[in-house]
Each structure stands twice: as structure tokens, then as C-alpha cells.
Design an enzyme around this catalytic site. Sequence first.
Site, short mmCIF file in Angstrom:
data_model
loop_
_atom_site.label_atom_id
_atom_site.label_comp_id
_atom_site.label_asym_id
_atom_site.label_seq_id
_atom_site.Cartn_x
_atom_site.Cartn_y
_atom_site.Cartn_z
N GLY A 298 -2.72 0.43 27.48
CA GLY A 298 -1.23 0.23 26.67
C GLY A 298 -1.79 1.05 25.53
CD GLU B 101 -0.44 -6.57 29.81
OE1 GLU B 101 0.53 -6.81 30.65
OE2 GLU B 101 -0.60 -5.61 29.47
CB SER C 228 -4.67 4.85 28.55
OG SER C 228 -3.99 3.63 27.73
CE LYS D 254 0.73 -3.36 32.07
NZ LYS D 254 -0.03 -3.28 31.03
CG ASN E 200 0.93 -4.41 36.16
OD1 ASN E 200 1.68 -4.95 36.50
ND2 ASN E 200 -0.25 -4.93 35.49
CD GLU F 277 -5.70 -2.88 34.76
OE1 GLU F 277 -5.32 -2.09 34.73
OE2 GLU F 277 -5.39 -4.02 34.25
CG HIS G 299 -2.85 -7.62 33.81
ND1 HIS G 299 -2.86 -7.38 32.32
CD2 HIS G 299 -2.88 -6.17 34.06
CE1 HIS G 299 -2.59 -6.19 32.01
NE2 HIS G 299 -2.75 -5.41 32.97
P1 13P Z 1 -1.41 1.29 30.71
O1 13P Z 1 -1.57 2.40 31.70
O2 13P Z 1 -0.17 1.21 30.39
O3 13P Z 1 -2.57 1.53 29.87
O4 13P Z 1 -1.62 -0.28 31.54
C1 13P Z 1 -2.70 -0.31 32.30
C2 13P Z 1 -2.41 -1.77 33.14
O5 13P Z 1 -2.62 -2.74 32.07
C3 13P Z 1 -2.31 -2.01 34.38
O6 13P Z 1 -2.56 -3.30 34.84
#
Ligand code: 13P
Length: 252
Positions: A175, A99, A215, A11, A9, A169, A97
Amino acid sequence: MRHKIVAGNWKMHNDSKETKTLIKGVRKSIKKLSLKNTRVIVAPTFVNLTAGLKKAKKSKVEVIAQNMHQAKSGAFTGEVSASMLKSIGIQTVILGHSERRTLFGETDVILAEKVNAALESGLEIIFCFGELLEDRKSENHFTVVENQLKNALFHLEPIAWVNIVLAYEPVWAIGTGETATPEQAQEMHAFIRDVLAKKYNTVVAENTSILYGGSVKPNNAQEIFSKKDVDGGLIGGASLKVEDFTEIIKAI
Ligand code: 13P
């Protein structure tokens, strides 16, 4: 159908040139890998989808979208519909997601509408969900996860699940560098399969791919992926570097 999946992803990262370079790098680095029953996916931003699709043509790399609007069309400035994605050759979209939920106000109700719109247009969905740190601390994580699934997906008929991939997730692991332990991931994935079996049947439960996200890095991917109910990962930061992403693909 249940597959092993490693999905990046991206982003709001990578301009057009960077997107093309990264896809070129990934397709080159996975060329010699034996990827039987394994899917490699990347999700660039909307504006880079067409360039990404072109760069990934005739390779194992699938290019998918990160989001879409629930309406078919209309006065929704800045938004993109499912049929628009389909029209440029996109087959899969990420929905839900964290976010999108926390920064853009996407509720379970909106997500149920997005799920319906995506499926009606023939898109496959990677559906994300997961608990907040406070939910885990208060030991409500199973209830939160079950409700997220129930509210956005459990109106679907069993047959619709051939086009759903789940991505657990935990928000506290996204992150942050803090990963769920392989045991925590396995425990939740087994719970999710159990919930699916109870709501639907064992066929739906066993045939749905459930990814872990939060992560995932080259140094922890193998251990997480080795768990029996973890079918792969949705990778953020580590999918932005060809070397790291390739190591994670190798881990599967
Ligand atoms: P990270 O791998 O940077 O923690 O992000 C995970 C994520 O949000 C994948 O959609």
C-alpha cells in the site's frame, strides 16, 4: 501443484453490490484470455463471499476468504471458522497477512494453529509473510522470512504442502506504492525455495507456488512476473479496478 496465480485481496473494500459488479467485470474481461495453468482469484470480505461465489459460478474466477479463526467453534464473537467457510463452498483462505499480524496481533504461534485448522478442514492456504522496512535496512530480511516460515509452517509434513501457496509480501511495499525491485523479489523467492529444499526436498521447493505482493500495478507486473521464481502476485489496491486487475492478469 505449481501454478501461475493472480490473486486480488480486496481487504475491507466493496459492499455487496460492488463485489458482484467487480466479479462480473473480471469474469467478462478474462473470458477470452488463454489462462492455461493460471489461476485467477479474488478475496472479498466474509459477508460478500456467498454473493461472490454465486457471481463467479462456472467461470475461471475463484472466490476465497481473507482470514479465519483457529478454533473449530466456540465463544469467539465476531469470528468465522474453517468449517463454516467450507460449508458455503470456500476452498482457499489467506492466512498471515501483515495487516492481521500488525493490526490484530496474529503471532506465529496463532498462525501455526490457523494453518492446522485450515488444513484439517480441507482448505488450501495462501500464506503471507514478509519483513518490515527496519528488517531490510538492518539486512535481517532473510532471517525474518525464514523464521516466519519455520514458526508457522515447518511442523507440516511434506504432503501438506500440496495445499500451501506462499505469498512473500515485504511490509514496506504494501500500500505504499514502493515495490520491491524484480531483482529483490527474485532474490527472496529463490531464497525461500532454497529454504524449502533444505527443510523438505526439491519436490516441495519446486512445486510450491510463490507469489509476490506489495504495490503490484499494471506498469510493473510484467517485469516482476518475468522472474523465474515468481509465480504471480497477491494484489491489493490494483485489484479493485477491473481494468487494472485485468492488465495484471494479462501480464502473467
Ligand atoms: P497493495 O497491492 O495495495 O500494495 O497491497 C498488497 C497486499 O497487501 C495484498 O495482500
